[in-house]
Motif scaffolding. Structure first.
Motif, PDB file in Angstrom:
ATOM      1  N   THR A  95       0.846  -1.188   0.000  1.00  0.00           N
ATOM      2  CA  THR A  95       0.000   0.000   0.000  1.00  0.00           C
ATOM      3  C   THR A  95       0.886   1.245   0.000  1.00  0.00           C
ATOM      4  O   THR A  95       2.100   1.153   0.193  1.00  0.00           O
ATOM      5  CB  THR A  95      -0.902   0.048   1.254  1.00  0.00           C
ATOM      6  OG1 THR A  95      -0.062   0.114   2.418  1.00  0.00           O
ATOM      7  CG2 THR A  95      -1.793  -1.193   1.337  1.00  0.00           C
ATOM      8  N   LYS A  96       0.260   2.393  -0.205  1.00  0.00           N
ATOM      9  CA  LYS A  96       0.992   3.661  -0.134  1.00  0.00           C
ATOM     10  C   LYS A  96       1.621   3.820   1.245  1.00  0.00           C
ATOM     11  O   LYS A  96       2.794   4.180   1.379  1.00  0.00           O
ATOM     12  CB  LYS A  96       0.046   4.825  -0.433  1.00  0.00           C
ATOM     13  CG  LYS A  96       0.650   6.216  -0.258  1.00  0.00           C
ATOM     14  CD  LYS A  96      -0.385   7.294  -0.549  1.00  0.00           C
ATOM     15  CE  LYS A  96       0.200   8.690  -0.415  1.00  0.00           C
ATOM     16  NZ  LYS A  96       0.572   8.994   0.998  1.00  0.00           N
ATOM     17  N   GLU A 100       5.708   3.927   2.402  1.00  0.00           N
ATOM     18  CA  GLU A 100       6.271   5.001   3.227  1.00  0.00           C
ATOM     19  C   GLU A 100       6.892   4.448   4.504  1.00  0.00           C
ATOM     20  O   GLU A 100       8.009   4.829   4.891  1.00  0.00           O
ATOM     21  CB  GLU A 100       5.166   6.011   3.560  1.00  0.00           C
ATOM     22  CG  GLU A 100       4.687   6.784   2.348  1.00  0.00           C
ATOM     23  CD  GLU A 100       3.410   7.568   2.603  1.00  0.00           C
ATOM     24  OE1 GLU A 100       3.021   8.366   1.733  1.00  0.00           O
ATOM     25  OE2 GLU A 100       2.799   7.380   3.678  1.00  0.00           O
ATOM     26  N   THR A 161       6.644  10.684   1.536  1.00  0.00           N
ATOM     27  CA  THR A 161       5.415  10.653   0.742  1.00  0.00           C
ATOM     28  C   THR A 161       5.617   9.746  -0.465  1.00  0.00           C
ATOM     29  O   THR A 161       6.565   9.931  -1.231  1.00  0.00           O
ATOM     30  CB  THR A 161       5.026  12.061   0.264  1.00  0.00           C
ATOM     31  OG1 THR A 161       4.905  12.928   1.406  1.00  0.00           O
ATOM     32  CG2 THR A 161       3.703  12.029  -0.486  1.00  0.00           C
ATOM     33  N   ALA A 162       4.724   8.778  -0.630  1.00  0.00           N
ATOM     34  CA  ALA A 162       4.844   7.800  -1.708  1.00  0.00           C
ATOM     35  C   ALA A 162       3.820   8.054  -2.803  1.00  0.00           C
ATOM     36  O   ALA A 162       2.703   8.528  -2.538  1.00  0.00           O
ATOM     37  CB  ALA A 162       4.671   6.390  -1.155  1.00  0.00           C
ATOM     38  N   LYS A 163       4.210   7.733  -4.042  1.00  0.00           N
ATOM     39  CA  LYS A 163       3.273   7.783  -5.165  1.00  0.00           C
ATOM     40  C   LYS A 163       3.722   6.745  -6.194  1.00  0.00           C
ATOM     41  O   LYS A 163       4.920   6.459  -6.330  1.00  0.00           O
ATOM     42  CB  LYS A 163       3.220   9.169  -5.786  1.00  0.00           C
ATOM     43  CG  LYS A 163       4.514   9.657  -6.399  1.00  0.00           C
ATOM     44  CD  LYS A 163       4.332  11.038  -7.007  1.00  0.00           C
ATOM     45  CE  LYS A 163       5.606  11.546  -7.669  1.00  0.00           C
ATOM     46  NZ  LYS A 163       5.418  12.887  -8.271  1.00  0.00           N
ATOM     47  N   THR A 170       7.321   2.084  -6.736  1.00  0.00           N
ATOM     48  CA  THR A 170       6.741   3.210  -6.017  1.00  0.00           C
ATOM     49  C   THR A 170       7.834   4.206  -5.690  1.00  0.00           C
ATOM     50  O   THR A 170       8.906   3.828  -5.216  1.00  0.00           O
ATOM     51  CB  THR A 170       6.058   2.737  -4.722  1.00  0.00           C
ATOM     52  OG1 THR A 170       5.011   1.820  -5.045  1.00  0.00           O
ATOM     53  CG2 THR A 170       5.478   3.911  -3.952  1.00  0.00           C
TER      54      THR A 170
END
Length: 222
Positions: A95-96, A100, A161-163, A170
């Motif tokens: 997951t995001k 992180e 911060t992840a994207k 990622t």
């Protein structure tokens, strides 16, 4: 040759300077026990048999084993009882938030390697193709070679911060704080000039696989 802090230089040491160090902590405990007594029978009773009244034993009270106390490195010697970072449960999820949390954990492992010279987990969590990661491993191992050690250099990650990236990995943008760092000789004297503390932006490319997250690439934000 001057040692650089994290991200300032990938390889600042010769690879032939390698060593490992370890420490052993011995802890003991003390057990206290009570004793039992007895009182004579009442001579005024009609029973022919003497009766005995036992005094209850005091419960054993163990003394807690002393917990290991963390001591940062200084001129007197390497850091002692450095806490081993623990992977958060969320960092095990694809997951995001997982990306992180994992990236923050990776940097805590890097910080642990600076303080202890132990790069095993750092290597395990980094792809072999990540040249920046391998450069950090080489640098740390060289800094701990020949009885030397590192004082300072601890790392904190105030923000991450992840994207998603286009290649299935990622991207995690981070703020990286690293404390002043000094490499010391066996006698505690500085091996070279100290390196000032840094506050940098970094980008980590991480990917989730069968074994969980791993760092694919690492670099500075210019």
């Amino acid at each position: 040759m001057t040692l650089q802090n994290l991200f300032t230089s990938r390889a600042f040491w010769s690879r032939r300077q390698r060593s490992s160090a370890g420490a052993l902590l011995i802890a003991g405990s003390l057990l206290l026990a009570g004793c039992a007594g007895s009182s004579p029978a009442d001579p005024g009773t009609a029973s022919p048999a003497a009766s005995e009244s036992g005094t209850p034993s005091a419960p054993a009270t163990p003394t807690p084993t002393p917990s290991a106390v963390y001591k940062p490195a200084d001129a007197s010697g390497p850091a002692q009882n450095v806490p081993v970072p623990v992977l958060p449960d969320v960092a095990k999820t694809e997951t995001k938030e997982g990306a992180e949390a994992f990236t923050k954990y990776w940097f805590s492992i890097l910080s642990y390697a600076y303080e202890t010279g132990d790069t095993a987990s750092l290597s395990k969590l980094s792809k072999a193709e990540c040249s920046f990661c391998q450069g950090l491993v080489d640098d740390i191992e060289a800094a701990w070679a020949d009885g030397k050690w590192i004082s300072g250099g601890q790392i904190e990650i105030p923000a991450a911060t992840a994207k998603p990236a286009t290649d299935g990995s990622t991207q995690v943008i981070l703020q990286v704080l690293q404390k002043e760092l000094v490499i010391r000789n066996q006698d505690g004297s500085p091996y070279q000039e100290k390196t000032a503390a840094t506050n940098t932006g970094s980008v980590a490319m991480v990917k989730f696989g069968d074994a969980g997250w791993v760092v694919d690439d690492l670099g500075l934000i210019r």
